[in-house]
Motif scaffolding. Structure first.
Motif, PDB file in Angstrom:
ATOM      1  N   ALA A 198       0.843  -1.200   0.000  1.00  0.00           N
ATOM      2  CA  ALA A 198       0.000   0.000   0.000  1.00  0.00           C
ATOM      3  C   ALA A 198       0.882   1.255   0.000  1.00  0.00           C
ATOM      4  O   ALA A 198       0.591   2.233  -0.698  1.00  0.00           O
ATOM      5  CB  ALA A 198      -0.935  -0.006   1.200  1.00  0.00           C
ATOM      6  N   GLU A 199       1.964   1.214   0.775  1.00  0.00           N
ATOM      7  CA  GLU A 199       2.893   2.352   0.802  1.00  0.00           C
ATOM      8  C   GLU A 199       3.648   2.472  -0.517  1.00  0.00           C
ATOM      9  O   GLU A 199       3.922   3.593  -0.991  1.00  0.00           O
ATOM     10  CB  GLU A 199       3.862   2.201   1.968  1.00  0.00           C
ATOM     11  N   GLU A 202       1.308   4.205  -2.829  1.00  0.00           N
ATOM     12  CA  GLU A 202       1.234   5.633  -2.523  1.00  0.00           C
ATOM     13  C   GLU A 202       2.430   6.387  -3.104  1.00  0.00           C
ATOM     14  O   GLU A 202       2.280   7.487  -3.654  1.00  0.00           O
ATOM     15  CB  GLU A 202       1.176   5.837  -1.008  1.00  0.00           C
ATOM     16  N   THR A 203       3.619   5.798  -2.992  1.00  0.00           N
ATOM     17  CA  THR A 203       4.824   6.448  -3.506  1.00  0.00           C
ATOM     18  C   THR A 203       4.806   6.496  -5.029  1.00  0.00           C
ATOM     19  O   THR A 203       5.161   7.515  -5.636  1.00  0.00           O
ATOM     20  CB  THR A 203       6.079   5.723  -3.017  1.00  0.00           C
ATOM     21  N   THR A 205       2.237   6.650  -6.857  1.00  0.00           N
ATOM     22  CA  THR A 205       1.255   7.682  -7.200  1.00  0.00           C
ATOM     23  C   THR A 205       1.853   9.071  -7.057  1.00  0.00           C
ATOM     24  O   THR A 205       1.725   9.917  -7.950  1.00  0.00           O
ATOM     25  CB  THR A 205       0.016   7.553  -6.301  1.00  0.00           C
ATOM     26  N   ALA A 206       2.518   9.303  -5.926  1.00  0.00           N
ATOM     27  CA  ALA A 206       3.049  10.638  -5.640  1.00  0.00           C
ATOM     28  C   ALA A 206       4.148  11.041  -6.619  1.00  0.00           C
ATOM     29  O   ALA A 206       4.207  12.194  -7.069  1.00  0.00           O
ATOM     30  CB  ALA A 206       3.583  10.684  -4.213  1.00  0.00           C
ATOM     31  N   PRO A 211      -2.506   7.588 -10.508  1.00  0.00           N
ATOM     32  CA  PRO A 211      -2.942   6.847  -9.327  1.00  0.00           C
ATOM     33  C   PRO A 211      -2.652   5.349  -9.432  1.00  0.00           C
ATOM     34  O   PRO A 211      -2.919   4.714 -10.448  1.00  0.00           O
ATOM     35  CB  PRO A 211      -4.453   7.113  -9.270  1.00  0.00           C
ATOM     36  N   THR A 213      -3.106   1.858  -6.874  1.00  0.00           N
ATOM     37  CA  THR A 213      -3.666   1.336  -5.631  1.00  0.00           C
ATOM     38  C   THR A 213      -3.149  -0.084  -5.399  1.00  0.00           C
ATOM     39  O   THR A 213      -2.728  -0.765  -6.334  1.00  0.00           O
ATOM     40  CB  THR A 213      -5.199   1.303  -5.671  1.00  0.00           C
ATOM     41  N   TYR A 214      -3.191  -0.477  -4.133  1.00  0.00           N
ATOM     42  CA  TYR A 214      -2.872  -1.862  -3.805  1.00  0.00           C
ATOM     43  C   TYR A 214      -4.177  -2.618  -3.617  1.00  0.00           C
ATOM     44  O   TYR A 214      -5.031  -2.216  -2.816  1.00  0.00           O
ATOM     45  CB  TYR A 214      -2.031  -1.938  -2.534  1.00  0.00           C
TER      46      TYR A 214
END
Length: 276
Positions: A198-199, A202-203, A205-206, A211, A213-214
């Motif tokens: 999940a992290e 997020e990385t 995506t950033a 986008p 997602t996990y």
């Protein structure tokens, strides 16, 4: 220092090592399947040999004392390929081998591809080489390749992985080749932080701006979602166990080896994505 042989010089890790040796002015021999793809480096000569060709390997390694053995790509016959390299290196008089293994490699580890690494370590030890085993975690660099249709899908749960940058692995390998005080050691190579998928999403995506997602799958869902790929069962087992090894906590490992050996902190996922 004796002549250094580098396998995998057309790839990411071996190529970085070869360039590092050239920059240091160290003579080397590049052992590659296709000489036309070998990097053109000062102080490097090139010989053609595939991992499964014992005669060509023995010729390619003749006169070398130190070998960087970059593990072969996942294959149903990878262990046989490694055995051929080990036997050829012994016949050619190689004294020391630096081998790219895998974190937690063991005959019964969850990540099925890592079992070949455990067997290869055993072969190298039995052949009485001086060895340095680089037990790499998953590569940070390949995590973006796990994304399909904007999602990381797999049965990793909330497990964490201390993935490592290929550039850092190459720098540690270079140090081990150039300094025989690393002989007899096994290094667990990781990044600076263990991440959940999940992290990771997020990385991605950033930094990537799109986008990601996990999506957590069950083991059954993971096999079902990959059933249509046409891949053989051993390969699908490896794909799925990539995630279950994370879920089991076997890759929730962070060490300071990269910083200790190279003198700089291990690269983060952000560093890799930004090309640092």
């Amino acid at each position: 220092m004796g002549l250094i042989a580098v396998t995998g010089a057309t790839g990411h890790v071996g190529g970085r090592v070869a360039r590092g040796l050239a920059a240091a002015g160290v003579p080397q021999r590049l052992v590659v399947r296709d000489p036309s793809r070998a990097p053109d480096l000062d102080g490097a000569d090139v010989r053609a040999a595939a991992y499964g060709d014992g005669e060509a390997l023995r010729h390619a390694l003749d006169g070398t004392e130190v070998l960087l053995l970059v593990s072969a790509a996942e294959d149903a016959h990878r262990l046989d390929q490694h055995r051929t390299v080990v036997e050829a290196a012994a016949a050619a008089g190689v004294r020391r081998v630096v081998y790219t293994s895998f974190l937690g490699a063991a005959p019964d580890c969850t990540f099925t591809f890592a079992r070949d690494h455990a067997a290869t370590e055993a072969m190298l030890t039995a052949a009485r080489f001086g060895t340095t085993f680089l037990r790499d975690s998953f590569y940070l660099d390949v995590l973006p390749g796990f994304v399909t249709d904007g999602a990381l899908r797999g049965p990793a749960g909330s497990g964490r992985v201390g993935a490592v940058a290929r550039a850092d692995v190459a720098e540690v390998a270079l140090a081990a080749l150039l300094d025989d005080t690393h002989t007899g050691r096994s290094y667990d190579l990781t990044g600076p932080r263990a991440l959940t998928l999940a992290e990771v999403a997020e990385t991605l995506t950033a930094v990537g701006g799109r986008p990601v997602t996990y999506v957590e799958e069950t083991v059954e869902e993971a096999y079902a979602s990959r059933a249509g790929s046409g891949a053989p069962s051993w390969l699908v087992d490896g794909w799925v166990s990539t995630y279950t090894a994370i879920a089991n906590g076997e890759l929730d490992v962070v060490t300071d080896v990269v910083e200790t050996v190279t003198g700089h902190p291990a690269r983060t996922l952000e560093d890799v994505l930004r090309g640092r």
